[in-house]
Design a protein around this motif. Structure first.
Motif, PDB file in Angstrom:
ATOM      1  N   VAL A   1       8.213  -5.002   7.187  1.00 37.02           N
ATOM      2  CA  VAL A   1       7.744  -4.094   6.141  1.00 37.02           C
ATOM      3  C   VAL A   1       8.937  -3.538   5.364  1.00 37.02           C
TER       4      VAL A   1
ATOM      5  N   LEU B   1       3.894  -0.734  13.436  1.00 35.27           N
ATOM      6  CA  LEU B   1       2.944  -0.375  12.376  1.00 35.27           C
ATOM      7  C   LEU B   1       2.765   1.142  12.457  1.00 35.27           C
ATOM      8  N   THR B   2       2.645   1.810  11.320  1.00 37.14           N
ATOM      9  CA  THR B   2       2.489   3.279  11.347  1.00 37.14           C
ATOM     10  C   THR B   2       1.030   3.703  11.454  1.00 37.14           C
ATOM     11  N   THR B   3       0.122   2.740  11.547  1.00 38.62           N
ATOM     12  CA  THR B   3      -1.300   3.049  11.763  1.00 38.62           C
ATOM     13  C   THR B   3      -1.777   2.272  12.995  1.00 38.62           C
TER      14      THR B   3
ATOM     15  N   HIS C   1       4.747   0.577   1.018  1.00 40.38           N
ATOM     16  CA  HIS C   1       5.015  -0.386   2.095  1.00 40.38           C
ATOM     17  C   HIS C   1       4.634  -1.783   1.633  1.00 40.38           C
TER      18      HIS C   1
ATOM     19  N   GLU D   1       4.780 -11.241   6.373  1.00 37.22           N
ATOM     20  CA  GLU D   1       4.584 -11.874   7.678  1.00 37.22           C
ATOM     21  C   GLU D   1       5.249 -13.243   7.706  1.00 37.22           C
TER      22      GLU D   1
ATOM     23  N   VAL E   1       4.189  -5.315   2.932  1.00 36.21           N
ATOM     24  CA  VAL E   1       3.974  -5.902   4.263  1.00 36.21           C
ATOM     25  C   VAL E   1       4.084  -7.425   4.170  1.00 36.21           C
TER      26      VAL E   1
ATOM     27  N   HIS F   1       1.627   5.623   0.997  1.00 37.31           N
ATOM     28  CA  HIS F   1       1.382   6.818   1.815  1.00 37.31           C
ATOM     29  C   HIS F   1       1.882   8.035   1.039  1.00 37.31           C
TER      30      HIS F   1
ATOM     31  N   HIS G   1       0.864  -1.189   0.000  1.00 41.83           N
ATOM     32  CA  HIS G   1       0.000   0.000   0.000  1.00 41.83           C
ATOM     33  C   HIS G   1       0.896   1.233   0.000  1.00 41.83           C
TER      34      HIS G   1
ATOM     35  N   TRP H   1      11.647  -3.255  10.156  1.00 43.62           N
ATOM     36  CA  TRP H   1      11.598  -2.322   9.028  1.00 43.62           C
ATOM     37  C   TRP H   1      12.862  -2.444   8.191  1.00 43.62           C
TER      38      TRP H   1
END
Ligand code: BO1
Ligand code: ZN
Length: 228
Positions: free
Chosen positions: A122, A176-178, A110, A114, A112, A93, A91, A187
């Motif tokens: 990320v 996470l930035t959110t 980003h 896992e 992402v 920003h 996604h 990171w």
């Protein structure tokens, strides 16, 4: 509870108090994004990483906070310290969330990933204005402008061609930035920016005028500058 936003009474300064699940947003000491300084660079500390992305099918969604490309293909991976992370989504920003030596970029992508324990890694890719990006054209030519407007058509993206050739990166542990701003996120922010055209950048910025979290305190965190 009201939903979080990027401005006003439900903006970043208020995230931590909005919901008990969001306390890390206000009280966390290892939050992201941060300014990444070349002079802080150290080598080797976290071990090498390797990004293995290829051509992959994605489905675009506008989730109200960003446009997210959900990845089905389990073959896109990143390895760090002997652990394998699978790409789940990417996604964007605008403007960038991380800065390098104080410089903010037009956009930040980003990727992402896992691992099997649901730990997140990320990969951040900074974007400056320049030539049109052919690899991202299939995504940026059909950005869903609203939460309802996404089509279900799978879109093929050649992710190997999207990343910069030079995989030197800043590697650090953040969040996470959110919301919920969960910590313990690896990171890997690539030092070399990629280019996108003014038109491509504007097509995203018309939908999300500013969806970047402000810089957070580094609180003495070690940032390692290394190549894969
Ligand atoms: S970001 O890259 O730091 N901007 C970011 C922010 C939020 C998420 C991911 C990346 N959200 C979480 C979802 C989880 C999911 C995880 C990994 O991403 O809330 O449900 O497991 O995809
Ligand atoms: Zn993000």
């Amino acid at each position: 509870a009201p939903h979080w936003t990027y401005a006003g009474a439900t903006g970043p300064d208020h995230w931590g108090a909005m919901d008990p699940r969001f306390t890390a947003c206000g009280k966390g000491k290892d939050q992201s994004p941060i300014d990444l300084e070349s002079r802080d660079a150290k080598s080797g500390k976290n071990g090498a990483f390797h990004i293995a992305y290829e051509k992959t099918d994605v489905a675009l969604v506008n989730n109200g906070h960003t446009i997210q490309a959900n990845v089905k293909d389990p073959n896109d991976t990143v390895t760090l310290d002997g652990d394998t992370y699978h790409l789940a989504q990417f996604h964007f920003h605008t403007p960038s969330e991380h800065t390098t030596d104080g410089q903010r970029y037009k956009l930040e992508a980003h990727f992402v990933n896992e691992d099997s324990n649901k730990r997140a890694l990320v990969v951040g890719v900074l974007v400056r204005e320049g030539k049109p990006n052919p690899g991202l054209a299939p995504v940026f030519s059909q950005l869903p402008a609203s939460e309802e407007s996404a089509s279900n058509q799978p879109i093929s993206v050649d992710l190997a061609s999207v990343l910069p050739k030079d995989h030197r990166a800043f590697v650090y542990t953040g969040s996470l930035t959110t919301p919920p701003c969960t910590e313990g996120v690896h990171w890997v922010v690539l030092e070399q920016p990629i280019e996108m055209s003014r038109e491509q950048i504007d097509s995203f910025a018309r939908i999300f005028h500013a969806n970047n979290r402000p810089l957070q305190k580094a609180n003495g965190r070690e940032i390692d500058d290394e190549s894969e």
